[in-house]
Every structure is written in structure tokens, then in C-alpha cells.
Design a protein around this motif. Structure first.
Motif, PDB file in Angstrom:
ATOM      1  N   TYR A  14      10.068 -11.774  52.744  1.00 47.69           N
ATOM      2  CA  TYR A  14      11.052 -11.905  51.764  1.00 47.69           C
ATOM      3  C   TYR A  14      11.094 -10.823  50.863  1.00 47.69           C
ATOM      4  O   TYR A  14      11.381 -10.522  49.724  1.00 47.69           O
ATOM      5  N   THR A  16       8.628  -8.194  50.124  1.00 50.75           N
ATOM      6  CA  THR A  16       7.569  -7.988  49.108  1.00 50.75           C
ATOM      7  C   THR A  16       6.462  -7.157  49.902  1.00 50.75           C
ATOM      8  O   THR A  16       5.985  -7.961  50.776  1.00 50.75           O
ATOM      9  N   VAL A  32       0.204 -14.387  43.051  1.00 51.07           N
ATOM     10  CA  VAL A  32       1.346 -14.653  42.075  1.00 51.07           C
ATOM     11  C   VAL A  32       2.525 -14.565  42.763  1.00 51.07           C
ATOM     12  O   VAL A  32       3.395 -15.237  42.423  1.00 51.07           O
ATOM     13  N   GLU A  33       2.726 -13.776  43.778  1.00 48.22           N
ATOM     14  CA  GLU A  33       4.134 -13.510  44.638  1.00 48.22           C
ATOM     15  C   GLU A  33       4.183 -14.776  45.347  1.00 48.22           C
ATOM     16  O   GLU A  33       5.357 -15.307  45.462  1.00 48.22           O
ATOM     17  N   ASP A  35       3.248 -17.926  44.641  1.00 45.63           N
ATOM     18  CA  ASP A  35       3.726 -18.752  43.393  1.00 45.63           C
ATOM     19  C   ASP A  35       5.178 -18.548  43.111  1.00 45.63           C
ATOM     20  O   ASP A  35       5.753 -19.561  42.886  1.00 45.63           O
ATOM     21  N   ARG A  36       5.510 -17.432  43.157  1.00 44.03           N
ATOM     22  CA  ARG A  36       7.180 -17.221  42.700  1.00 44.03           C
ATOM     23  C   ARG A  36       8.003 -17.531  43.877  1.00 44.03           C
ATOM     24  O   ARG A  36       9.028 -18.166  43.471  1.00 44.03           O
ATOM     25  N   LEU A  37       7.491 -17.393  45.100  1.00 44.38           N
ATOM     26  CA  LEU A  37       8.248 -17.830  46.163  1.00 44.38           C
ATOM     27  C   LEU A  37       8.507 -19.377  46.194  1.00 44.38           C
ATOM     28  O   LEU A  37       9.561 -20.151  46.405  1.00 44.38           O
ATOM     29  N   HIS A  38       7.466 -20.078  45.960  1.00 40.52           N
ATOM     30  CA  HIS A  38       7.470 -21.369  45.573  1.00 40.52           C
ATOM     31  C   HIS A  38       8.180 -21.896  44.664  1.00 40.52           C
ATOM     32  O   HIS A  38       9.021 -22.907  44.852  1.00 40.52           O
ATOM     33  N   ALA A  39       8.145 -21.409  43.512  1.00 42.46           N
ATOM     34  CA  ALA A  39       8.920 -21.723  42.566  1.00 42.46           C
ATOM     35  C   ALA A  39      10.442 -21.572  42.671  1.00 42.46           C
ATOM     36  O   ALA A  39      11.145 -22.465  42.151  1.00 42.46           O
ATOM     37  N   ALA A  40      10.746 -20.544  43.322  1.00 40.55           N
ATOM     38  CA  ALA A  40      12.125 -20.501  43.845  1.00 40.55           C
ATOM     39  C   ALA A  40      12.518 -21.272  45.074  1.00 40.55           C
ATOM     40  O   ALA A  40      13.598 -20.889  45.507  1.00 40.55           O
ATOM     41  N   TYR A  48       3.211 -22.913  51.043  1.00 41.32           N
ATOM     42  CA  TYR A  48       2.430 -22.754  49.779  1.00 41.32           C
ATOM     43  C   TYR A  48       1.140 -23.020  49.751  1.00 41.32           C
ATOM     44  O   TYR A  48       0.243 -22.265  49.703  1.00 41.32           O
TER      45      TYR A  48
END
Length: 77
Positions: A14, A16, A32-33, A35-40, A48
């Protein structure tokens, strides 16, 4: 996905790339990253959860037995 390297490979897919310079910080930033991928909604719940378990385990291991000494590997012993 079984290792920290596997999680880093996931993040690289992705765009990163993580290398802060201290393994513990790399693990924390990877969390943290993820978490961001999952939130998106770019990764599913199973991916996740697996990544978070791997990262938690790696974080615990690094706190117990750091790969590099706090003095940057310059210990005299």
C-alpha cells in the motif's frame, strides 16, 4: 502472515515503507499504519487482527530482549 517482516510486506503493498531507525519504533509505527489501512477499509478484519497480533508479539519480544542495545550496540561487554 507470521512475522514482522510479513507485516512490513503488507504495508509496502500500500506504499508504506517503514524504517525509523529503532526496531521498537518501527513496530509501533507499523501498528499505527495497520490501523489506518483497516479504518480506510483497505484490509479486512482477519488481516487486521492477524497483523495486530504479530505486532503485539514483536513489541513484547523487543521490550524483553532488544536486538540493539540502548547505547546503539556499543556496549563493552
Amino acid at each position: 502472515m507470521k512475522t514482522f517482516y510479513d507485516v512490513l510486506q503488507l504495508l509496502e503493498r500500500y506504499g508504506t515503507f517503514i524504517h525509523v531507525g529503532k526496531r521498537l519504533w518501527d513496530i509501533e509505527l507499523a501498528a499505527v499504519e495497520v490501523d489506518r489501512l483497516h479504518a480506510a477499509r483497505l484490509i479486512d478484519d482477519k488481516t487486521y487482527a492477524t497483523a495486530k497480533i504479530v505486532l503485539r508479539h514483536e513489541h513484547e519480544q523487543e521490550e524483553k530482549h532488544p536486538l540493539i542495545n540502548e547505547d546503539g550496540g556499543k556496549s563493552n561487554g
